[in-house]
Design a protein around this motif. Structure first.
Motif, short mmCIF file in Angstrom:
data_model
loop_
_atom_site.label_atom_id
_atom_site.label_comp_id
_atom_site.label_asym_id
_atom_site.label_seq_id
_atom_site.Cartn_x
_atom_site.Cartn_y
_atom_site.Cartn_z
N ASP A 84 0.90 -1.11 -0.04
CA ASP A 84 0.05 0.11 0.06
C ASP A 84 0.86 1.23 0.09
O ASP A 84 0.55 2.20 -0.58
CB ASP A 84 -0.68 0.01 1.14
N ARG A 112 -5.28 -5.69 -0.47
CA ARG A 112 -5.05 -4.26 -0.24
C ARG A 112 -6.60 -3.58 -0.24
O ARG A 112 -6.97 -2.96 1.03
CB ARG A 112 -4.07 -3.70 -1.05
N ALA A 113 -7.40 -4.13 -1.14
CA ALA A 113 -8.79 -3.49 -1.25
C ALA A 113 -9.60 -4.05 0.01
O ALA A 113 -10.18 -2.99 0.52
CB ALA A 113 -9.26 -4.19 -2.54
N LYS A 117 -8.82 -0.87 2.16
CA LYS A 117 -9.49 0.12 1.41
C LYS A 117 -11.13 -0.15 1.80
O LYS A 117 -11.79 0.69 1.61
CB LYS A 117 -9.51 0.06 0.13
#
Length: 146
Positions: A84, A112-113, A117
């Motif tokens: 990230d 990561r998503a 996120k």
């Protein structure tokens, strides 16, 4: 030859992002000519003992980032946070993110998503697939499920 012919499993999920497999000097030069400014290498050095990618990238004026991911065991929060940070540094500048096949690339984008996120697991997996996730999908799905 085109960039698609030079890099295995190359996908372009966004205008500024290419994701795929292994590279060589010619592929890197073609990526630069296609507008790439950053190269993110997810391969451990042991996978490419006869190729100094950092040196090759620097020689053609691109920025090099290295985050070695050898196996699903390396798909952990620490490495996803490092990924990230790299992607935040890259920002909107064109980047090539690669491993040997693109699978680890997709895995990191999915994690990561999901983890950082706030995307739902299904959406994170779909994003990962669009970035190259294949064989690691069961491991990533399990990690996203918590």
């Amino acid at each position: 030859m085109s960039l698609n012919d030079r890099i295995p499993n190359l996908v372009q999920p966004a205008d500024n992002c290419y994701c795929g497999g292994m590279v060589d000097e010619t592929a890197l030069a073609e990526a630069r000519d296609a507008g790439v400014r950053h190269v993110v290498n997810l391969r451990p050095d042991a996978e490419t003992p006869d190729f100094n990618e950092a040196e090759a990238v620097a020689a053609i004026g691109l920025t090099y980032h290295h985050l070695p991911i050898a196996s699903p065991e390396d798909l952990n929060e620490s490495n996803v946070r490092r990924f990230d940070e790299i992607m935040d540094h890259v920002g909107d500048e064109p980047a090539l993110v690669h491993c040997a096949s693109g699978n680890r690339v997709g895995a990191l984008f999915a994690l990561r998503a999901g983890w950082l996120k706030g995307q739902a697991p299904d959406a994170a997996l779909a994003l990962g697939r669009s970035h190259g996730l294949t064989k690691m999908e069961p491991a990533v799905e399990k990690l996203l499920a918590g």
